[in-house]
Write a protein that holds these residues in place. Sequence first.
Motif: not given
Length: 89
Positions: A34-61
């Motif tokens: 389990x990862x902290x909000x707002x991180x989204x974890x999505x299964x890709x069939x039986x191949x692996x996992x996509x981890x999306x850190x933020x729903x908005x555009x991620x910026x290093x700033x």
Amino acid sequence: MSHAHREIADSTGRANVQIGWVTYLARHRGTVPPLPAPVRIEQVEDKGTLIVLTPERFTADNPEHVALAERVRELLDRAGLLKPLQAKP
């Protein structure tokens, strides 16, 4: 992962796995914890996992984005998912 975020996260260029706005981990690496909000974890069939850190555009700033990426990296590393891949004999 942007060049700016890479410089912040791994200025030496030695990290085995980089954690960016969207990261894919193959299933054979293990189960994503389990990862902290707002991180989204999505299964890709039986191949692996996509981890999306933020729903908005991620910026290093954005310090909150950078801190979240580092927290997720720590959790994935603690779960043993960021070990270097071994060549098959």
